[in-house]
Design a protein around this motif. Structure first.
Motif, PDB file in Angstrom:
ATOM      1  N   GLY A  60       0.822  -1.192   0.000  1.00  0.00           N
ATOM      2  CA  GLY A  60       0.000   0.000   0.000  1.00  0.00           C
ATOM      3  C   GLY A  60       0.862   1.250   0.000  1.00  0.00           C
ATOM      4  N   PRO A  61       0.281   2.406   0.198  1.00  0.00           N
ATOM      5  CA  PRO A  61       1.062   3.651   0.194  1.00  0.00           C
ATOM      6  C   PRO A  61       2.081   3.669   1.327  1.00  0.00           C
ATOM      7  N   ASP A  62       3.214   4.257   1.052  1.00  0.00           N
ATOM      8  CA  ASP A  62       4.258   4.414   2.061  1.00  0.00           C
ATOM      9  C   ASP A  62       3.799   5.466   3.081  1.00  0.00           C
ATOM     10  N   PRO A  63       3.645   5.052   4.349  1.00  0.00           N
ATOM     11  CA  PRO A  63       3.152   6.033   5.340  1.00  0.00           C
ATOM     12  C   PRO A  63       4.113   7.194   5.554  1.00  0.00           C
ATOM     13  N   ASN A  64       5.355   7.036   5.172  1.00  0.00           N
ATOM     14  CA  ASN A  64       6.351   8.103   5.354  1.00  0.00           C
ATOM     15  C   ASN A  64       6.592   8.896   4.073  1.00  0.00           C
ATOM     16  N   ALA A  65       5.866   8.550   3.013  1.00  0.00           N
ATOM     17  CA  ALA A  65       6.099   9.213   1.730  1.00  0.00           C
ATOM     18  C   ALA A  65       5.506  10.626   1.735  1.00  0.00           C
ATOM     19  N   LEU A  66       6.176  11.564   1.043  1.00  0.00           N
ATOM     20  CA  LEU A  66       5.660  12.921   0.901  1.00  0.00           C
ATOM     21  C   LEU A  66       4.534  12.933  -0.128  1.00  0.00           C
ATOM     22  N   PRO A  67       3.567  13.841   0.021  1.00  0.00           N
ATOM     23  CA  PRO A  67       2.468  13.919  -0.938  1.00  0.00           C
ATOM     24  C   PRO A  67       2.943  14.500  -2.267  1.00  0.00           C
ATOM     25  N   PRO A  68       2.129  14.399  -3.329  1.00  0.00           N
ATOM     26  CA  PRO A  68       2.485  15.050  -4.599  1.00  0.00           C
ATOM     27  C   PRO A  68       2.716  16.556  -4.390  1.00  0.00           C
ATOM     28  N   ALA A  69       3.584  17.123  -5.222  1.00  0.00           N
ATOM     29  CA  ALA A  69       3.951  18.542  -5.054  1.00  0.00           C
ATOM     30  C   ALA A  69       3.733  19.290  -6.364  1.00  0.00           C
ATOM     31  N   VAL A  70       3.433  20.589  -6.230  1.00  0.00           N
ATOM     32  CA  VAL A  70       3.271  21.474  -7.394  1.00  0.00           C
ATOM     33  C   VAL A  70       4.571  22.250  -7.580  1.00  0.00           C
ATOM     34  N   VAL A  71       5.079  22.247  -8.815  1.00  0.00           N
ATOM     35  CA  VAL A  71       6.323  22.960  -9.103  1.00  0.00           C
ATOM     36  C   VAL A  71       6.083  24.459  -8.941  1.00  0.00           C
ATOM     37  N   PRO A  72       6.834  25.124  -8.044  1.00  0.00           N
ATOM     38  CA  PRO A  72       6.642  26.580  -7.850  1.00  0.00           C
ATOM     39  C   PRO A  72       7.185  27.382  -9.046  1.00  0.00           C
ATOM     40  N   ASP A  73       6.802  28.643  -9.081  1.00  0.00           N
ATOM     41  CA  ASP A  73       7.366  29.567 -10.071  1.00  0.00           C
ATOM     42  C   ASP A  73       8.617  30.195  -9.463  1.00  0.00           C
ATOM     43  N   PHE A  74       9.776  29.712  -9.908  1.00  0.00           N
ATOM     44  CA  PHE A  74      11.039  30.191  -9.361  1.00  0.00           C
ATOM     45  C   PHE A  74      11.664  31.299 -10.209  1.00  0.00           C
ATOM     46  N   THR A  75      10.959  31.823 -11.193  1.00  0.00           N
ATOM     47  CA  THR A  75      11.542  32.839 -12.062  1.00  0.00           C
ATOM     48  C   THR A  75      12.016  34.043 -11.239  1.00  0.00           C
ATOM     49  N   GLY A  76      13.301  34.395 -11.394  1.00  0.00           N
ATOM     50  CA  GLY A  76      13.877  35.524 -10.682  1.00  0.00           C
ATOM     51  C   GLY A  76      14.334  35.189  -9.276  1.00  0.00           C
ATOM     52  N   VAL A  77      14.136  33.933  -8.823  1.00  0.00           N
ATOM     53  CA  VAL A  77      14.587  33.526  -7.493  1.00  0.00           C
ATOM     54  C   VAL A  77      16.011  32.986  -7.616  1.00  0.00           C
ATOM     55  N   ASP A  78      16.851  33.272  -6.624  1.00  0.00           N
ATOM     56  CA  ASP A  78      18.226  32.764  -6.740  1.00  0.00           C
ATOM     57  C   ASP A  78      18.204  31.240  -6.668  1.00  0.00           C
ATOM     58  N   TYR A  79      19.128  30.621  -7.396  1.00  0.00           N
ATOM     59  CA  TYR A  79      19.057  29.171  -7.611  1.00  0.00           C
ATOM     60  C   TYR A  79      19.262  28.382  -6.317  1.00  0.00           C
ATOM     61  N   VAL A  80      20.018  28.911  -5.342  1.00  0.00           N
ATOM     62  CA  VAL A  80      20.207  28.194  -4.072  1.00  0.00           C
ATOM     63  C   VAL A  80      18.878  28.064  -3.347  1.00  0.00           C
ATOM     64  N   THR A  81      18.114  29.173  -3.300  1.00  0.00           N
ATOM     65  CA  THR A  81      16.788  29.139  -2.667  1.00  0.00           C
ATOM     66  C   THR A  81      15.879  28.177  -3.415  1.00  0.00           C
ATOM     67  N   ALA A  82      15.932  28.185  -4.753  1.00  0.00           N
ATOM     68  CA  ALA A  82      15.081  27.312  -5.550  1.00  0.00           C
ATOM     69  C   ALA A  82      15.381  25.841  -5.275  1.00  0.00           C
ATOM     70  N   ILE A  83      16.667  25.506  -5.211  1.00  0.00           N
ATOM     71  CA  ILE A  83      17.044  24.113  -4.943  1.00  0.00           C
ATOM     72  C   ILE A  83      16.553  23.677  -3.563  1.00  0.00           C
ATOM     73  N   ASN A  84      16.740  24.515  -2.561  1.00  0.00           N
ATOM     74  CA  ASN A  84      16.293  24.170  -1.207  1.00  0.00           C
ATOM     75  C   ASN A  84      14.784  23.974  -1.157  1.00  0.00           C
ATOM     76  N   ASP A  85      14.040  24.865  -1.824  1.00  0.00           N
ATOM     77  CA  ASP A  85      12.581  24.761  -1.814  1.00  0.00           C
ATOM     78  C   ASP A  85      12.113  23.484  -2.507  1.00  0.00           C
TER      79      ASP A  85
END
Length: 355
Positions: free
Chosen positions: A271-296
């Motif tokens: 069955g589903p992994d109880p520790n698995a993260l839910p599906p995620a929506v890709v944020p709009d990182f345009t103009g965000v510094d790449y270090v912040t984008a990678i962390n997010d």
């Protein structure tokens, strides 16, 4: 351990023959010091035309005793004996028969007794239904099952077959119903009533078609595989889409041919992994510094894609995100990859080729 000893007995049907039977030499309690001293006792004629008796044997072993001096120890053993009219005698473990000598007479006038501890048989007529207590194992390899059974039972042995499928090459030599091995080689001497184990060919191992198990509950899959003569090995994994205890995958795949006795690997859903993260929506990182984008991205359970790269941009500042693939707003399963394209600033055509 049973001991098989041949004895000399000259007996011709219709002729009165007296024959003292030499007593076999047997150890006394496992000891044999200067030889053993056997004494025979006759018990009776048996219904199968054999003669029963007991052998008492003793020996005396000497040596230095505690404190010095020569001391001797007496060792004794009893054996139950059976012999027949055909020069055969068998020593078995003692059955407790009293050590009393009898004069045994059968209906043919044959007389068995012991004279001074030596068994003696006076033969008038060998009974027509007398059988040897020792028989020889016949050659069985290559014979058909029924013929081999008859050959074994004719000499009063017990036929014990083990039926097995063979490889194609072996089955070409030993077709179905043919004895391809015997545990005791031909010519081995046995007491009648003992077993002879043989292996009988069932022909080549049959093949079956692997069924489609994916989506089937594990219990049904196990029953189906067993009914086809297949073994199975089970593995478990989490799945967000396949219900618990249903088959996620299998190897070999469905519709392939496999020999009976082969093993099919099945992966069963937890069955589903109880520790698995839910599906995620890709944020709009345009103009965000790449270090912040990678962390997010990593906080969302997404991974940096292998195609991520620096790209020239006249509008996005150096080291800020220009775009992503997939684009912002896309819903992804946890663990999915997102490629990030980071600004390398404007291209200087005097320094490099701008694409």
């Amino acid at each position: 351990m049973r001991k098989l000893i041949a004895i000399s007995l000259l007996a011709m049907a219709g002729a009165a023959t007296a024959a003292p039977l030499p007593v076999p030499y047997l150890t006394a309690g496992g000891h044999w010091c200067g030889g053993s001293h056997p004494v025979a006792y006759i018990t009776r004629f048996n219904s199968d035309r054999t003669i029963s008796g007991v052998i008492h044997t003793w020996t005396r072993c000497g040596g230095s005793g505690r404190g010095g001096g020569y001391q001797t120890t007496l060792y004794q053993s009893n054996y139950s004996m059976v012999w027949d009219f055909f020069n055969n005698v068998i020593a078995n473990p003692y059955d407790g028969t009293p050590l009393v000598n009898n004069v045994a007479v059968d209906e043919f006038g044959n007389v068995a007794t012991a004279i001074n501890g030596v068994p003696d048989l006076t033969v008038q007529i060998i009974p027509p239904d007398a059988l040897s207590i020792l028989v020889t194992v016949p050659a069985l390899v290559g014979q058909q099952d029924a013929a081999a059974r008859a050959a074994v039972e004719t000499v009063r042995l017990v036929y014990v077959p083990d039926y097995q499928y063979l490889s194609s090459d072996a089955a070409a030599i030993y077709p179905a119903g043919t004895v391809y091995d015997q545990a005791l080689r031909a010519g081995t001497t046995l007491k009648r009533g003992q077993t002879v184990d043989v292996s009988v060919s069932l022909g080549p191992v049959p093949e079956v078609e692997i069924p489609n198990l994916v989506g089937t509950d594990v219990t049904s899959a196990e029953v189906l595989l067993t009914s086809l003569g297949l073994y199975y090995e089970e593995f478990y994994d989490y799945s967000p889409t396949v219900p618990m205890n249903a088959i996620m995958s299998q190897s070999p795949a469905a519709s392939q041919e496999a020999t009976v006795g082969s093993t099919v690997s099945i992966v069963i859903s937890l069955g589903p992994d109880p520790n698995a993260l839910p599906p995620a929506v890709v944020p709009d990182f345009t103009g965000v510094d790449y270090v912040t984008a990678i962390n997010d991205l990593q906080l969302l359970g997404l991974q940096i894609g292998p195609a991520s790269a620096f790209v020239y941009s006249d509008t996005v500042p150096l080291y800020d995100v220009v775009s992503t693939n997939p684009v912002a707003g896309t819903t992804l399963d946890a663990g999915s990859f997102v490629d990030i394209f980071v600004s390398a600033g404007p291209c200087d055509p005097t320094m490099t080729t701008c694409l």
